[in-house]
Scaffold this motif. Structure first.
Motif, mmCIF file in Angstrom:
data_model
loop_
_atom_site.group_PDB
_atom_site.id
_atom_site.type_symbol
_atom_site.label_atom_id
_atom_site.label_comp_id
_atom_site.label_asym_id
_atom_site.label_seq_id
_atom_site.Cartn_x
_atom_site.Cartn_y
_atom_site.Cartn_z
ATOM 1 N N MET A 25 0.996 -1.114 0.059
ATOM 2 C CA MET A 25 -0.060 0.045 -0.027
ATOM 3 C C MET A 25 0.786 1.172 0.062
ATOM 4 O O MET A 25 1.374 1.716 1.113
ATOM 5 N N ASP A 26 1.271 1.694 -1.252
ATOM 6 C CA ASP A 26 2.300 2.725 -1.148
ATOM 7 C C ASP A 26 1.674 4.046 -1.955
ATOM 8 O O ASP A 26 0.728 3.853 -2.522
ATOM 9 N N GLY A 27 1.919 5.215 -1.534
ATOM 10 C CA GLY A 27 1.761 6.473 -2.040
ATOM 11 C C GLY A 27 0.980 7.213 -1.066
ATOM 12 O O GLY A 27 0.647 8.410 -1.526
ATOM 13 N N ASN A 28 1.016 6.983 0.167
ATOM 14 C CA ASN A 28 -0.096 7.836 1.130
ATOM 15 C C ASN A 28 0.587 9.226 1.082
ATOM 16 O O ASN A 28 -0.123 10.215 1.107
ATOM 17 N N GLY A 29 2.077 9.372 1.124
ATOM 18 C CA GLY A 29 2.525 10.713 1.572
ATOM 19 C C GLY A 29 2.345 11.608 0.411
ATOM 20 O O GLY A 29 1.931 12.655 0.553
ATOM 21 N N ARG A 30 2.621 10.906 -0.792
ATOM 22 C CA ARG A 30 2.579 11.837 -2.141
ATOM 23 C C ARG A 30 0.987 12.384 -2.395
ATOM 24 O O ARG A 30 0.857 13.325 -2.681
ATOM 25 N N TRP A 31 0.000 11.277 -1.899
ATOM 26 C CA TRP A 31 -1.427 11.832 -2.055
ATOM 27 C C TRP A 31 -1.655 12.974 -1.122
ATOM 28 O O TRP A 31 -2.350 13.988 -1.495
ATOM 29 N N ARG A 76 13.237 4.095 9.798
ATOM 30 C CA ARG A 76 14.169 5.024 9.277
ATOM 31 C C ARG A 76 13.686 6.378 9.119
ATOM 32 O O ARG A 76 14.116 7.554 8.815
ATOM 33 N N ARG A 77 12.304 6.274 9.054
ATOM 34 C CA ARG A 77 11.379 7.521 8.896
ATOM 35 C C ARG A 77 11.624 8.608 9.830
ATOM 36 O O ARG A 77 11.955 7.983 10.995
ATOM 37 N N PRO A 78 11.059 9.771 9.942
ATOM 38 C CA PRO A 78 11.222 10.672 10.830
ATOM 39 C C PRO A 78 10.638 10.073 12.154
ATOM 40 O O PRO A 78 9.332 9.523 11.926
HETATM 41 MG MG MG Z 1 6.445 5.041 -0.037
#
Ligand code: MG
Ligand code: IPE
Ligand code: IPE
Length: 252
Positions: A25-31, A76-78
């Motif tokens: 499930m990728d792309g939440n941040g860009r959305w 590794r994310r904030p």
């Molecule tokens: Mg991603």
């Protein structure tokens, strides 16, 4: 005997409706960014997509749905994003499990639990226990999961149980120790968000899975998008190492 057909040791069935769908499930941040919202707003909206996709899978007759929620590398994310994701996971367990249970869904969580706090750990155990005997859809959430971690932990657990296997063992001996031993190998893998990589998801289990990549961002992925992925899957020829001619002879 193994519970499920292995794609490397047998020629498994290739069901028209994928029996097991595994999703990154990728792309939440860009959305969220496209809408000038903080990244975490994308994660929040992504939970609604999870509800919609779970419902659609039940209706379409998918038996196993596996969702990658947090990878072993996402630490590794904030720190504030990691902590938001952990809170969201806890909230999901608190709020959604009763409804999953009502819908006869069996919930499983795979991944390394040792880094979760005690409260989250308890909720995971309780949710799995509550839904253990349900025989509708099996919904697996991969949280702090990594494909390499899975293979390593399986080998270690197997050798602890059976030290005599040190030096030589077979796939059949290892498989019961892998996190997804209770499910057949995925028929269809979907990654939303446009990237074409596995990002350390189910490395062992994806050996012969059909891969489908879409640019649609996870919060925008809906039933129609899932159906498009299944249609793509249905148009594939699953050869499992054989030739196309062999397949045609077999079905003639
Ligand atoms: Mg991603
Ligand atoms: C996927 O969305 C959710 C998680 C990895 C937890 P992302 O947060 O990776 O969104 P993008 O890829 O940055 O858009
Ligand atoms: C993969 O997404 C992990 C999850 C969706 C949980 P990432 O966004 O972390 O993957 P990379 O870093 O782009 O490979």
């Amino acid at each position: 005997m193994a519970l499920f057909q292995s794609s490397t040791r047998t020629i498994p069935d290739a069901p028209a409706v994928p029996r097991h769908v595994a999703v990154i499930m990728d792309g939440n941040g860009r959305w969220a960014k496209q809408r000038f919202l903080p990244r975490v707003a994308g994660h929040q909206r992504g939970v609604e997509t999870v509800r919609e996709v779970v419902k659609a899978c039940r209706e379409l007759g998918v038996e196993y749905l596996t969702l990658f929620a947090f990878s072993s590398e996402n630490w590794r994310r904030p720190a504030d994003e990691v902590s938001f994701l952990m809170q969201l996971f806890l909230k999901m367990l608190e709020r959604e499990v009763a409804r999953l249970h009502e819908n006869n869904i069996r919930l499983k969580i795979i991944g390394d639990r040792s880094r979760f706090d005690a409260q989250l750990g308890r909720h995971i155990v309780e949710a799995e226990q509550l839904t253990a005997n349900n025989d509708g859809l099996t919904l697996t959430i991969a949280a702090n999961y990594g494909g390499r971690w899975d293979i390593m932990q399986a080998a270690q657990a197997m050798l602890r149980d059976k030290p005599e296997l040190c030096g030589s063992f077979s796939e059949t001996e290892l498989e019961p120790y892998l996190s997804m031993h209770y499910a057949p190998e995925p028929d269809l893998f979907i990654r939303t968000g446009g990237e074409q990589r596995i990002s350390n998801f189910l490395l062992w289990q994806l050996a012969y899975t059909e891969l489908y990549f879409t640019d649609t961002l996870w919060p925008a992925f809906d039933r129609a998008a899932l159906e498009a992925a299944i249609h793509s899957y249905q148009a594939r020829e699953r050869r499992f190492g054989r030739t196309s001619e062999q397949l045609k002879e077999q079905s003639a």
